[in-house]
Design a protein around this motif. Structure first.
Motif, mmCIF file in Angstrom:
data_model
loop_
_atom_site.group_PDB
_atom_site.id
_atom_site.type_symbol
_atom_site.label_atom_id
_atom_site.label_comp_id
_atom_site.label_asym_id
_atom_site.label_seq_id
_atom_site.Cartn_x
_atom_site.Cartn_y
_atom_site.Cartn_z
ATOM 1 N N CYS A 1 -9.360 9.261 1.617
ATOM 2 C CA CYS A 1 -9.570 10.415 0.456
ATOM 3 C C CYS A 1 -8.106 10.491 -0.276
ATOM 4 C CB CYS A 1 -9.729 11.691 0.971
ATOM 5 S SG CYS A 1 -9.866 13.051 -0.250
ATOM 6 N N ALA A 2 -6.924 10.339 0.582
ATOM 7 C CA ALA A 2 -5.530 10.443 -0.068
ATOM 8 C C ALA A 2 -5.563 9.054 -1.143
ATOM 9 C CB ALA A 2 -4.465 10.360 1.039
ATOM 10 N N ARG A 3 -5.889 8.007 -0.452
ATOM 11 C CA ARG A 3 -5.698 6.650 -1.203
ATOM 12 C C ARG A 3 -6.562 6.701 -2.225
ATOM 13 N NH1 ARG A 3 -5.729 1.191 1.664
ATOM 14 N NH2 ARG A 3 -5.013 0.513 -0.185
ATOM 15 N N LEU A 4 -7.719 7.161 -2.509
ATOM 16 C CA LEU A 4 -8.532 7.469 -3.546
ATOM 17 C C LEU A 4 -8.093 8.079 -4.695
ATOM 18 C CD1 LEU A 4 -11.166 6.478 -5.111
ATOM 19 C CD2 LEU A 4 -12.539 8.361 -3.803
ATOM 20 N N THR A 5 -7.746 9.361 -4.192
ATOM 21 C CA THR A 5 -7.052 10.185 -5.096
ATOM 22 C C THR A 5 -5.624 9.712 -5.700
ATOM 23 O OG1 THR A 5 -7.767 12.235 -3.789
ATOM 24 C CG2 THR A 5 -5.935 12.650 -5.370
ATOM 25 N N ALA A 6 -4.961 8.980 -5.234
ATOM 26 C CA ALA A 6 -3.753 8.400 -5.640
ATOM 27 C C ALA A 6 -4.101 7.198 -6.696
ATOM 28 C CB ALA A 6 -2.877 7.768 -4.623
#
Length: 302
Positions: free
Chosen positions: A232-237
Motif C-alpha cells: 500500500c505504501a509503495r503504491l501510494t508513493a
C-alpha cells in the motif's frame, strides 16, 4: 467495385485521457449486430488501450509504438485492405494515439477512398472539459486546431467541470470551428446516430497536404512490465510520483497485503482511478507512462 461496398470509416482523436477508449466502448455496445473492426493505436511499447476495451466480439488490431502516421500508415492500409478482401465489416473505427495529429490520417483515408475500399464517415475529436487548457502540456491552440479539422467535437467530462467552464469551451469552439458540430457528454456517452449517422452523404474529405505529426518530439513514453505486487505504501508513493512527473499513466498493477489483488490504474493529471479486477480478468502487470520529454526520466520510476 461499387461505391456501396466501400466500408464507412470512423476516426476518433483526442488528447491523452480525454475519453477516446470509453467512447469506442459505448459505440461497440450499440453495434446491434453490426460487425465493427476497431484499430487501436497506442503511444508506447505496451498497448494498454487494447487491453482496456471491454470484452466484446468485434475484431481488433492494435498498432503500437507511435501514432497513425509514417510507417504505421502502411500497416494500417494493409490491414484495412485485408479485411475488405476477405469479409467486409460494416464499419472501421480508428482510435488515434493521444499525441497524434488527426490530420495525419488524411492521406491514408483519401487513398482508400480512391480505391473504393473504405470511405470517411465521420471524424470525431474528443476534448476533456475538466482539463482543457489547464494542464501544462501541448499548447491549447494545437488542440483547437485538431478539433477544427473534425466533423464532431465531443466536449467530454462535463460532469467534472462547472457549467460555466463548459459554456466557455463551447463558445470558444464555436468561434474557432463554426462549421463543426458539438456534443457535450459525461463519461463519453455518445449515441450511434450522433457518431456515425449524422454526416451528410456525398461530402468530400478536406485535404491536409503536407501535414506531419510532429508532436512525438514533445512527449516521451516509458513502459514497465512483469514487476512484483506493491505494498500500500509503495503504491501510494508511485501514484504521488506519477502526479509530479507525467501527464498520463495507465496499466495493471498487483497489490499485496490486506488489499491484495490486481487493479487497473488510470491517471490523468492529478486525477487517479484505481479499479479492482476480478481474478479471471488479471493481465500481466504493466504500466505505460506518458509525459513531456524534458520532464520524464526512467530512473525516477525504476
Amino acid at each position: 467495385m461499387s461505391k456501396h461496398r466501400s466500408v464507412p470509416t470512423l476516426t476518433i482523436g483526442g488528447f491523452l485521457g480525454a475519453g477516446k477508449t470509453t467512447l469506442v466502448n459505448h459505440l461497440l455496445r450499440q453495434a446491434d449486430g453490426r460487425r465493427i473492426v476497431v484499430f487501436v493505436n497506442d503511444f508506447g511499447a505496451i498497448n494498454i488501450d487494447h487491453a482496456l476495451f471491454d470484452s466484446v466480439e468485434e475484431e481488433r488490431i492494435a498498432l503500437s509504438n507511435g501514432c497513425v502516421c509514417g510507417r504505421l500508415n502502411v500497416v494500417l492500409v494493409r490491414s484495412l485492405i485485408e479485411f475488405c478482401d476477405k469479409d467486409r465489416p460494416d464499419l472501421f473505427a480508428i482510435e488515434a494515439s493521444g499525441v497524434a495529429n488527426p490530420k495525419a490520417l488524411a492521406s491514408t483515408l483519401q487513398a482508400l477512398e480512391a480505391a473504393q475500399q473504405a470511405h470517411l464517415q465521420s471524424r470525431i475529436y474528443i476534448l476533456d472539459a475538466a482539463h482543457f487548457g489547464a494542464l501544462n502540456y501541448a499548447d491549447t491552440e494545437d488542440l483547437i486546431d485538431h478539433a477544427a479539422a473534425s466533423d464532431l467535437i465531443v466536449i467530454n467530462k462535463s460532469d467534472l467541470a462547472s457549467q460555466q467552464r463548459v459554456a466557455e469551451i463551447e463558445h470558444l469552439l464555436k468561434r474557432s470551428a463554426p462549421r463543426v458540430a458539438q456534443k457535450v457528454t459525461a463519461q463519453a456517452v455518445l449515441s450511434w446516430s450522433d457518431a456515425v449517422e449524422t454526416m451528410p452523404s456525398g461530402r468530400t474529405m478536406r485535404s491536409f497536404a503536407g501535414t506531419k505529426d510532429v508532436s512525438h518530439s514533445k512527449f516521451k513514453t516509458l513502459s514497465f512490465r512483469d514487476f512484483p505486487p506493491l505494498s500500500c505504501a509503495r503504491l501510494t508513493a508511485l501514484i504521488d510520483l506519477l502526479k509530479e512527473t507525467c501527464l498520463r499513466a495507465k496499466g495493471f498493477l498487483g497489490r499485496e497485503g490486506a488489499d491484495s489483488g490486481a487493479v487497473r490504474l488510470q491517471l490523468i493529471g492529478q486525477q487517479v482511478e484505481l479499479t479492482p479486477l476480478y481474478p479471471e480478468m488479471v493481465p500481466t502487470p504493466c504500466l505505460v507512462v506518458i509525459g513531456h520529454s524534458n520532464n520524464l526520466q526512467s530512473d525516477h520510476l525504476s
